[in-house]
Design a protein around this motif. Structure first.
Motif, PDB file in Angstrom:
ATOM      1  N   MET A 262       0.830  -1.212   0.000  1.00  0.00           N
ATOM      2  CA  MET A 262       0.000   0.000   0.000  1.00  0.00           C
ATOM      3  C   MET A 262       0.863   1.260   0.000  1.00  0.00           C
ATOM      4  O   MET A 262       0.369   2.342  -0.252  1.00  0.00           O
ATOM      5  N   GLY A 263       2.146   1.116   0.355  1.00  0.00           N
ATOM      6  CA  GLY A 263       3.026   2.283   0.369  1.00  0.00           C
ATOM      7  C   GLY A 263       3.306   2.820   1.770  1.00  0.00           C
ATOM      8  O   GLY A 263       3.685   3.985   1.910  1.00  0.00           O
ATOM      9  N   PHE A 264       3.118   1.991   2.791  1.00  0.00           N
ATOM     10  CA  PHE A 264       3.388   2.442   4.160  1.00  0.00           C
ATOM     11  C   PHE A 264       4.778   2.020   4.621  1.00  0.00           C
ATOM     12  O   PHE A 264       5.322   1.027   4.147  1.00  0.00           O
ATOM     13  N   LYS A 265       5.303   2.778   5.601  1.00  0.00           N
ATOM     14  CA  LYS A 265       6.574   2.378   6.209  1.00  0.00           C
ATOM     15  C   LYS A 265       6.316   1.866   7.634  1.00  0.00           C
ATOM     16  O   LYS A 265       5.197   2.032   8.147  1.00  0.00           O
ATOM     17  N   ASP A 266       7.349   1.282   8.248  1.00  0.00           N
ATOM     18  CA  ASP A 266       7.167   0.605   9.536  1.00  0.00           C
ATOM     19  C   ASP A 266       6.463   1.476  10.586  1.00  0.00           C
ATOM     20  O   ASP A 266       5.546   1.036  11.265  1.00  0.00           O
ATOM     21  N   GLN A 267       6.940   2.728  10.701  1.00  0.00           N
ATOM     22  CA  GLN A 267       6.363   3.605  11.723  1.00  0.00           C
ATOM     23  C   GLN A 267       4.859   3.809  11.499  1.00  0.00           C
ATOM     24  O   GLN A 267       4.054   3.771  12.437  1.00  0.00           O
ATOM     25  N   GLU A 268       4.464   3.962  10.252  1.00  0.00           N
ATOM     26  CA  GLU A 268       3.039   4.178   9.942  1.00  0.00           C
ATOM     27  C   GLU A 268       2.231   2.904  10.226  1.00  0.00           C
ATOM     28  O   GLU A 268       1.097   2.982  10.716  1.00  0.00           O
ATOM     29  N   ILE A 269       2.839   1.751   9.941  1.00  0.00           N
ATOM     30  CA  ILE A 269       2.136   0.473  10.182  1.00  0.00           C
ATOM     31  C   ILE A 269       1.811   0.331  11.671  1.00  0.00           C
ATOM     32  O   ILE A 269       0.686   0.016  12.061  1.00  0.00           O
ATOM     33  N   VAL A 270       2.822   0.613  12.505  1.00  0.00           N
ATOM     34  CA  VAL A 270       2.612   0.471  13.955  1.00  0.00           C
ATOM     35  C   VAL A 270       1.561   1.477  14.438  1.00  0.00           C
ATOM     36  O   VAL A 270       0.662   1.132  15.216  1.00  0.00           O
ATOM     37  N   ALA A 271       1.660   2.715  13.948  1.00  0.00           N
ATOM     38  CA  ALA A 271       0.675   3.733  14.353  1.00  0.00           C
ATOM     39  C   ALA A 271      -0.733   3.249  14.001  1.00  0.00           C
ATOM     40  O   ALA A 271      -1.649   3.304  14.838  1.00  0.00           O
ATOM     41  N   LEU A 272      -0.906   2.735  12.779  1.00  0.00           N
ATOM     42  CA  LEU A 272      -2.246   2.276  12.359  1.00  0.00           C
ATOM     43  C   LEU A 272      -2.746   1.135  13.227  1.00  0.00           C
ATOM     44  O   LEU A 272      -3.925   1.089  13.600  1.00  0.00           O
ATOM     45  N   ALA A 273      -1.836   0.214  13.573  1.00  0.00           N
ATOM     46  CA  ALA A 273      -2.239  -0.946  14.374  1.00  0.00           C
ATOM     47  C   ALA A 273      -2.785  -0.522  15.735  1.00  0.00           C
ATOM     48  O   ALA A 273      -3.549  -1.262  16.364  1.00  0.00           O
TER      49      ALA A 273
ATOM     50  N   VAL B 249       7.127   1.003  21.754  1.00  0.00           N
ATOM     51  CA  VAL B 249       7.624   1.603  23.000  1.00  0.00           C
ATOM     52  C   VAL B 249       7.362   3.115  22.980  1.00  0.00           C
ATOM     53  O   VAL B 249       6.840   3.685  23.941  1.00  0.00           O
ATOM     54  N   ARG B 250       7.700   3.745  21.851  1.00  0.00           N
ATOM     55  CA  ARG B 250       7.519   5.192  21.732  1.00  0.00           C
ATOM     56  C   ARG B 250       6.047   5.589  21.943  1.00  0.00           C
ATOM     57  O   ARG B 250       5.741   6.502  22.705  1.00  0.00           O
ATOM     58  N   TYR B 251       5.134   4.894  21.276  1.00  0.00           N
ATOM     59  CA  TYR B 251       3.711   5.259  21.375  1.00  0.00           C
ATOM     60  C   TYR B 251       3.124   4.917  22.741  1.00  0.00           C
ATOM     61  O   TYR B 251       2.191   5.570  23.203  1.00  0.00           O
ATOM     62  N   SER B 252       3.676   3.876  23.405  1.00  0.00           N
ATOM     63  CA  SER B 252       3.138   3.521  24.727  1.00  0.00           C
ATOM     64  C   SER B 252       3.452   4.629  25.733  1.00  0.00           C
ATOM     65  O   SER B 252       2.735   4.827  26.707  1.00  0.00           O
ATOM     66  N   LYS B 253       4.554   5.355  25.471  1.00  0.00           N
ATOM     67  CA  LYS B 253       4.959   6.409  26.420  1.00  0.00           C
ATOM     68  C   LYS B 253       4.399   7.767  26.058  1.00  0.00           C
ATOM     69  O   LYS B 253       4.394   8.681  26.885  1.00  0.00           O
ATOM     70  N   ASP B 254       4.007   7.963  24.819  1.00  0.00           N
ATOM     71  CA  ASP B 254       3.643   9.305  24.365  1.00  0.00           C
ATOM     72  C   ASP B 254       2.353   9.246  23.542  1.00  0.00           C
ATOM     73  O   ASP B 254       2.378   9.083  22.323  1.00  0.00           O
ATOM     74  N   GLU B 255       1.234   9.407  24.237  1.00  0.00           N
ATOM     75  CA  GLU B 255      -0.058   9.285  23.549  1.00  0.00           C
ATOM     76  C   GLU B 255      -0.275  10.406  22.535  1.00  0.00           C
ATOM     77  O   GLU B 255      -0.872  10.206  21.476  1.00  0.00           O
ATOM     78  N   GLU B 256       0.263  11.569  22.863  1.00  0.00           N
ATOM     79  CA  GLU B 256       0.092  12.711  21.956  1.00  0.00           C
ATOM     80  C   GLU B 256       0.763  12.427  20.598  1.00  0.00           C
ATOM     81  O   GLU B 256       0.201  12.697  19.536  1.00  0.00           O
TER      82      GLU B 256
END
Ligand code: HEM
Length: 385
Positions: free
Chosen positions: A245-256, A333-340
């Motif tokens: 679809m054209g996504f990179k790893d960071q975007e995949i994790v964010a979407l999940a 790890v990054r998203y678990s610590k920083d919801e914003e």
């Protein structure tokens, strides 16, 4: 010094010789003719020969002309595009029609917000189901062929409508059909995607920039089944699907992270239970659960899935891939610590997902629903551009 040597090399190049023949030579010819006529001077010079002196003749002048042309071209290109953008935006703003259209979307979104709550359905909200509908409609996109995606609302047709991955989404389509009856002026693909954006914001998530512009296809093109991710597989499969679809790893994790919402249904996917304890609230809880809970294989006669110590929460094998794969885990790890940060990245990636393969008029301002705060009497619900 270097520039001069380089400049001379360019001046002697065949391209510039052509440039000279095309532009300079006729100018010099004209100038000579004009001068000789004016001053009554004799034509003692072959008019076809380029002079070695005079305003148009020296190599330095040619060099300056080339430099100026090279400098002006990108500037001209930039100015042209800026003007075009301003003109487009001015056109859109001038049109009273556009305001009416925006009001139409506003009304449709308010209607969607009004049907989200449903005590009979799962955990009391249709929100998670609407999010899954828009995601599955968009997730068929293939960037290689620029086909698939939310455009056309092709999930109304076979074989996509009966793709096992889409089991249960007929209910979402039916509910939104009722809204479409009241707002037949917008395409169903626009309605499905808008519904997901409204649902995310209503469930306490970020505001998603939403552009209209999806069309209604007649069913001549329907993407093949099997393009959506399989919950029983791992990181390689997830990358195959999302890279297509054209996504990179960071975007995949964010979407999940959307798995903070909703639940699995044995009669649809075979899996059971929600991922978090607040499945109608959009949050970074999915990432926290992934990292902080001890996940063990569930002992049952269903497909392999993992459970928390209470047996009430679940993770798919595909979910655990996000902490097994080091590159994915970095973002968990990054998203678990920083919801914003998660909200910001999710909003961007989700907008991209919903616009895959859609020829959106980018200079048209996006329509956004809500300001991200939970619903309340004084909340401003609408903004656009
Ligand atoms: C690794 C990729 C993914 C896999 C393997 C996957 C798999 C699944 C499965 C098996 C279900 C359960 C369906 C059911 O039984 O009703 C589900 C539900 C759900 N998925 Fe995903 N999913 C993935 C990515 C996503 C993404 C990117 C989003 C949105 C951005 C999303 C949003 C949802 C939501 C909201 C539900 C709950 C639906 C409901 O409560 O009815 N998923 N997913």
């Amino acid at each position: 010094m270097f520039l001069k040597t380089f400049g001379r090399r360019i001046i002697n190049s065949p391209a510039l010789t052509r440039y000279n023949t095309l532009f300079t030579a006729p100018m010099v010819k004209f100038q000579r003719r004009f001068k000789s006529h004016d001053a009554g001077a004799n034509e003692d010079h072959n008019p076809h020969e380029l002079p070695s002196h005079g305003y148009y003749g020296t190599a330095e002048d040619d060099y300056m002309k080339l430099v100026l042309t090279l400098m002006l071209l990108p500037m001209g290109y930039y100015v042209f595009h800026q003007l075009q953008r301003f003109r487009d935006e001015a056109d859109i703003r001038k049109l009273p029609q556009h305001l009416k259209v925006v009001d139409y979307y506003k009304a449709a979104a308010d209607e969607i917000a009004g049907i989200l709550e449903d005590e009979e359905h799962d955990d009391g909200s249709l929100g998670p189901l609407f999010v899954r509908l828009a995601w599955h409609a968009s997730g068929t996109y293939d960037k290689g062929t620029n086909k698939g995606g939310s455009n056309g609302a092709t999930m109304r047709f076979e074989p996509e409508s009966s793709d096992p991955a889409n089991a249960g989404l007929d209910l979402a389509r039916e509910r939104l059909e009722e809204v479409h009856k009241k707002f037949p002026g917008m395409s169903k693909a626009d309605l499905w995607t808008l519904a997901a954006c409204v649902a995310i914001t209503e469930m306490g998530g970020p505001v998603i920039k939403w552009h209209p512009g999806r069309k209604e296809f007649d069913g001549t093109y329907v993407p093949p089944n099997g393009r959506l991710p399989d919950g029983s597989k791992g990181a390689d499969h997830i990358r195959d699907v999302f890279y297509r679809m054209g996504f990179k790893d960071q975007e995949i994790v964010a979407l999940a992270g959307a798995h903070a919402l909703g639940r699995c249904h044995p009669e649809r996917s075979g899996y059971k239970n929600p991922w978090t304890r607040a499945p109608t609230t959009f949050s970074n809880e999915y990432f926290k659960q992934l990292l902080e809970t001890k996940w063990t294989k569930k002992n049952w006669d269903g497909p392999t899935q993992f459970e928390d110590p209470t047996g009430e929460l679940m993770m798919l094998p595909a979910d655990l891939a996000f902490i097994e794969d080091p590159e994915f885990k970095k973002y968990v790890v990054r998203y678990s610590k920083d919801e914003e940060l998660f909200f910001k990245d999710f909003a961007k990636a989700f907008q991209k997902l919903l616009e895959l393969g859609v020829d959106i008029h980018k200079s048209a301002p996006p329509v956004t629903y809500g300001d991200g705060t939970p619903p309340g009497p004084n909340r401003p619900t609408w903004s656009y551009w």
